[in-house]
Design a protein around this motif. Structure first.
Motif, mmCIF file in Angstrom:
data_model
loop_
_atom_site.group_PDB
_atom_site.id
_atom_site.type_symbol
_atom_site.label_atom_id
_atom_site.label_comp_id
_atom_site.label_asym_id
_atom_site.label_seq_id
_atom_site.Cartn_x
_atom_site.Cartn_y
_atom_site.Cartn_z
ATOM 1 N N TYR A 296 -24.410 100.823 106.016
ATOM 2 C CA TYR A 296 -22.877 100.884 106.839
ATOM 3 C C TYR A 296 -21.919 101.692 105.925
ATOM 4 C CZ TYR A 296 -18.474 99.177 108.574
ATOM 5 O OH TYR A 296 -17.092 99.203 109.077
ATOM 6 N N LEU A 297 -21.791 101.375 104.800
ATOM 7 C CA LEU A 297 -20.671 101.684 104.059
ATOM 8 C C LEU A 297 -20.992 103.296 103.947
ATOM 9 C CD1 LEU A 297 -20.646 98.953 101.113
ATOM 10 C CD2 LEU A 297 -18.739 99.624 103.208
ATOM 11 N N GLN A 298 -22.136 103.887 103.709
ATOM 12 C CA GLN A 298 -22.465 105.163 103.373
ATOM 13 C C GLN A 298 -22.001 106.076 104.739
ATOM 14 O OE1 GLN A 298 -26.577 104.938 102.332
ATOM 15 N NE2 GLN A 298 -26.226 105.133 100.171
ATOM 16 N N LYS A 299 -22.427 105.421 106.012
ATOM 17 C CA LYS A 299 -22.186 106.229 107.158
ATOM 18 C C LYS A 299 -20.763 106.326 107.425
ATOM 19 C CE LYS A 299 -23.223 105.886 111.968
ATOM 20 N NZ LYS A 299 -23.905 105.264 113.197
ATOM 21 N N MET A 300 -19.982 104.990 107.296
ATOM 22 C CA MET A 300 -18.482 104.814 107.494
ATOM 23 C C MET A 300 -17.588 105.495 106.701
ATOM 24 S SD MET A 300 -16.480 103.763 109.941
ATOM 25 C CE MET A 300 -17.567 102.560 110.883
ATOM 26 N N PHE A 301 -17.941 105.172 105.335
ATOM 27 C CA PHE A 301 -16.980 105.670 104.166
ATOM 28 C C PHE A 301 -17.451 106.854 103.429
ATOM 29 C CE2 PHE A 301 -16.296 101.197 105.170
ATOM 30 C CZ PHE A 301 -14.836 101.208 105.275
ATOM 31 N N LYS A 302 -18.627 107.531 103.475
ATOM 32 C CA LYS A 302 -19.294 108.634 102.904
ATOM 33 C C LYS A 302 -19.141 108.285 101.519
ATOM 34 C CE LYS A 302 -19.019 110.441 106.899
ATOM 35 N NZ LYS A 302 -20.250 110.309 107.821
ATOM 36 N N TRP A 303 -19.521 106.869 101.161
ATOM 37 C CA TRP A 303 -19.795 106.494 99.717
ATOM 38 C C TRP A 303 -21.067 106.781 99.239
ATOM 39 C CZ3 TRP A 303 -16.952 100.952 100.032
ATOM 40 C CH2 TRP A 303 -15.515 101.272 100.097
ATOM 41 N N ASP A 304 -21.115 107.235 98.023
ATOM 42 C CA ASP A 304 -22.518 107.453 97.344
ATOM 43 C C ASP A 304 -22.865 106.496 96.292
ATOM 44 O OD1 ASP A 304 -24.592 108.626 96.358
ATOM 45 O OD2 ASP A 304 -23.684 110.304 95.481
ATOM 46 N N PHE A 305 -23.844 105.869 96.777
ATOM 47 C CA PHE A 305 -24.483 104.839 95.683
ATOM 48 C C PHE A 305 -25.547 105.200 94.512
ATOM 49 C CE2 PHE A 305 -22.472 102.555 99.177
ATOM 50 C CZ PHE A 305 -21.568 101.757 98.816
ATOM 51 N N SER A 306 -25.894 106.316 94.830
ATOM 52 C CA SER A 306 -27.001 106.886 94.006
ATOM 53 C C SER A 306 -26.523 107.139 92.534
ATOM 54 C CB SER A 306 -27.389 108.167 94.617
ATOM 55 O OG SER A 306 -26.752 109.367 94.661
ATOM 56 N N MET A 307 -25.394 107.527 92.274
ATOM 57 C CA MET A 307 -24.865 108.008 91.007
ATOM 58 C C MET A 307 -24.675 107.010 90.160
ATOM 59 S SD MET A 307 -22.404 111.125 91.916
ATOM 60 C CE MET A 307 -22.438 111.867 90.362
ATOM 61 N N GLU A 308 -25.145 107.027 88.748
ATOM 62 C CA GLU A 308 -24.939 105.979 87.780
ATOM 63 C C GLU A 308 -23.789 106.018 86.965
ATOM 64 O OE1 GLU A 308 -27.644 103.089 84.641
ATOM 65 O OE2 GLU A 308 -28.470 104.652 85.988
ATOM 66 N N SER A 309 -22.916 104.868 87.027
ATOM 67 C CA SER A 309 -21.829 105.051 85.897
ATOM 68 C C SER A 309 -22.055 104.648 84.530
ATOM 69 C CB SER A 309 -20.643 104.006 86.542
ATOM 70 O OG SER A 309 -19.497 103.835 85.865
ATOM 71 N N ASN A 310 -21.883 105.528 83.592
ATOM 72 C CA ASN A 310 -22.068 105.039 82.107
ATOM 73 C C ASN A 310 -21.322 104.197 81.617
ATOM 74 O OD1 ASN A 310 -24.323 107.097 82.284
ATOM 75 N ND2 ASN A 310 -23.056 109.062 81.595
ATOM 76 N N GLU A 311 -20.030 104.097 82.281
ATOM 77 C CA GLU A 311 -18.812 103.091 81.767
ATOM 78 C C GLU A 311 -19.124 101.777 81.958
ATOM 79 O OE1 GLU A 311 -14.123 102.294 82.774
ATOM 80 O OE2 GLU A 311 -15.157 104.193 83.559
ATOM 81 N N ASP A 312 -20.015 101.488 83.003
ATOM 82 C CA ASP A 312 -20.227 100.184 83.364
ATOM 83 C C ASP A 312 -21.895 99.761 82.828
ATOM 84 O OD1 ASP A 312 -17.971 99.813 84.744
ATOM 85 O OD2 ASP A 312 -18.770 100.724 86.575
ATOM 86 N N ALA A 313 -22.184 100.669 82.146
ATOM 87 C CA ALA A 313 -23.491 100.273 81.535
ATOM 88 C C ALA A 313 -23.247 99.355 80.568
ATOM 89 C CB ALA A 313 -24.163 101.522 80.973
ATOM 90 N N PRO A 314 -24.300 98.152 80.460
ATOM 91 C CA PRO A 314 -24.179 97.191 79.300
ATOM 92 C C PRO A 314 -24.287 97.777 77.790
ATOM 93 C CG PRO A 314 -26.352 97.234 80.522
ATOM 94 C CD PRO A 314 -25.589 98.188 81.192
ATOM 95 N N VAL A 315 -23.697 96.954 76.788
ATOM 96 C CA VAL A 315 -23.859 97.492 75.406
ATOM 97 C C VAL A 315 -24.804 96.285 74.953
ATOM 98 C CG1 VAL A 315 -22.588 97.453 73.384
ATOM 99 C CG2 VAL A 315 -21.388 98.264 75.674
#
Length: 416
Positions: A393-412
């Protein structure tokens, strides 16, 4: 319309298994018709005449007989006044709102100067009982709600003359009631008791209320220029009685004294923090987590409180990194999805985009949520299916991409 016995029932929500936009609500006033999906960029505020609400005669009759009344005396003309997700600039004859459905509502207002400059918003929550008459008075000197309560005798006088006041009372905007229920159904009296400021009327301010600190003697060793600066600029701090009492989500307390490897594990899966919050601070009630999410959301979207936005982001981030909790509390996380589904529809599409990095906070946060809910072993199939529907729903309605990984949020990882 529901009978008097049915009105006592709690709010209940049911998401259809095949359509996230289909929801049925039961409020303290009875069943509200099904909600159909709205445009994602719906505004936070409705405008127009306070008496422009259209409803069928039976609903109007039932609301007038069973609904609550807010009598707001001496409000200056042009003042911006609102309840829940609707607001208006009032006329000179305005004396309040009638036909308020029983339950928790958010009343808000802003003074408007003669040059049409609108002051920052102030508001308060109130749990309106059936047929309750609440009487408040405007304080012209402080341009807001009077801190002194209206005496019981005067309140009773207004309560006994509602028919005479009727022409001066605006009808509750029932056409927005479904939106309000979707935004507030988890907020309870307990939620308000925990979070509402302790100051007069429990008012919530869009702008922090500061108070000066007692004069402190200056040290002889300080330079004359620094002494003059301190003497002319009083030290200020936020008034504690006006501060929203949000839960402390700091992880430092649980990490204190823990082994480095345990700290790494707890930060990769924050279920320990969630369980601690529920057990030790919310008296074992997961529903109060949802109540605080909605309370914070209402305070920042309607009340325009920035600190509430930060609290909302922190809770959503916490809930998105709880793998073990998703396995242990599937029904709770099903409710989380339903809650977020309605919240994202109230905000413009680009609201969460950082103006510097151009990254979308909610996309990065929900990426972790969907990774766990859709791919972790042992997740309840209902939760797995619902998470997949929500992501699509979010991908269709808002065109949000959940496939890319964020290095900033990766655990230390902490090495031993």
């Amino acid at each position: 319309m529901a009978s008097a016995k049915e009105i006592e029932g709690p709010v209940e929500e049911q998401l259809d298994s095949t359509d996230l936009s289909h929801m049925k609500f039961y409020s303290k006033f009875g069943r509200i018709e099904d909600i159909s999906s709205r445009k994602a960029n719906s505004t936070a505020q409705s405008s127009g005449s306070i008496n422009s609400t259209k409803m069928d005669p039976e609903t109007a009759r039932c609301l007038f007989e069973e609904g609550a009344f807010l009598i707001f005396l001496d409000v200056p003309e042009k003042t911006e006044f609102g309840i829940d997700v609707s607001s208006w600039n009032v006329g000179e004859k305005f004396k309040g709102v009638k036909m308020i459905p029983p339950g928790i509502h958010f009343v808000h207002y802003s003074a408007v100067s003669k040059h049409n400059v609108t002051a920052p918003r102030t508001g308060f929550f109130h749990d309106f009982k059936r047929k309750e008459v609440v009487v408040k008075r405007w304080d012209r000197k402080n341009e807001g709600l009077d801190t002194l309560p209206v005496c019981a005798e005067e309140s009773e006088r207004y309560a006994s003359s509602l028919q005479n006041l009727d022409p001066f009372l605006g009808a509750y905007p029932y056409d927005t009631y479904k939106r309000w229920i979707s935004m507030s159904r988890w907020i309870t009296d307990i939620t308000l008791l925990r979070l509402v400021p302790t100051g007069p009327n429990g008012c919530i301010f869009a702008v922090q209320q500061l108070e000066s600190q007692p004069y402190v003697c200056l040290s002889r060793s300080e330079s004359p220029s620094r002494k003059r600066t301190k003497a002319t600029l009083p030290e200020m701090k936020v008034s504690e009685e006006t501060r929203i009492r949000f839960s402390d989500l700091s992880t430092k307390r649980l990490c204190r004294g823990a082994q480095p490897s345990d700290i790494t594990s707890m930060n990769m899966d924050k279920s320990v923090f969630l369980d601690h919050w529920i057990a030790d601070e919310l008296h074992g009630s997961p529903a109060e987590v949802l109540g605080e999410v909605q309370f914070a959301f209402v305070c920042f979207l309607v009340g325009q409180v920035y600190d509430a936005f930060e609290q909302w982001k922190n809770i959503v981030a916490l809930l998105s990194q709880c793998e073990k909790a998703m396995l242990d509390r599937p029904d709770f996380f099903l409710d989380v999805i339903g809650l977020l589904y309605f919240q994202v529809q109230e905000i413009p599409k680009d609201f969460f985009v950082d103006v510097v990095s151009q990254e979308n906070f909610l996309t990065n946060t929900l990426q972790s949520f969907f990774a766990i809910a859709e791919h972790a072993d042992g997740v309840d199939e209902r939760l797995r299916s619902r998470a997949g529907q929500f992501r699509k729903y979010l991908q269709k309605m808002f065109k949000w991409d959940f496939s890319m990984e964020s290095n900033e949020d990766a655990p230390v990882v902490v090495d031993l």
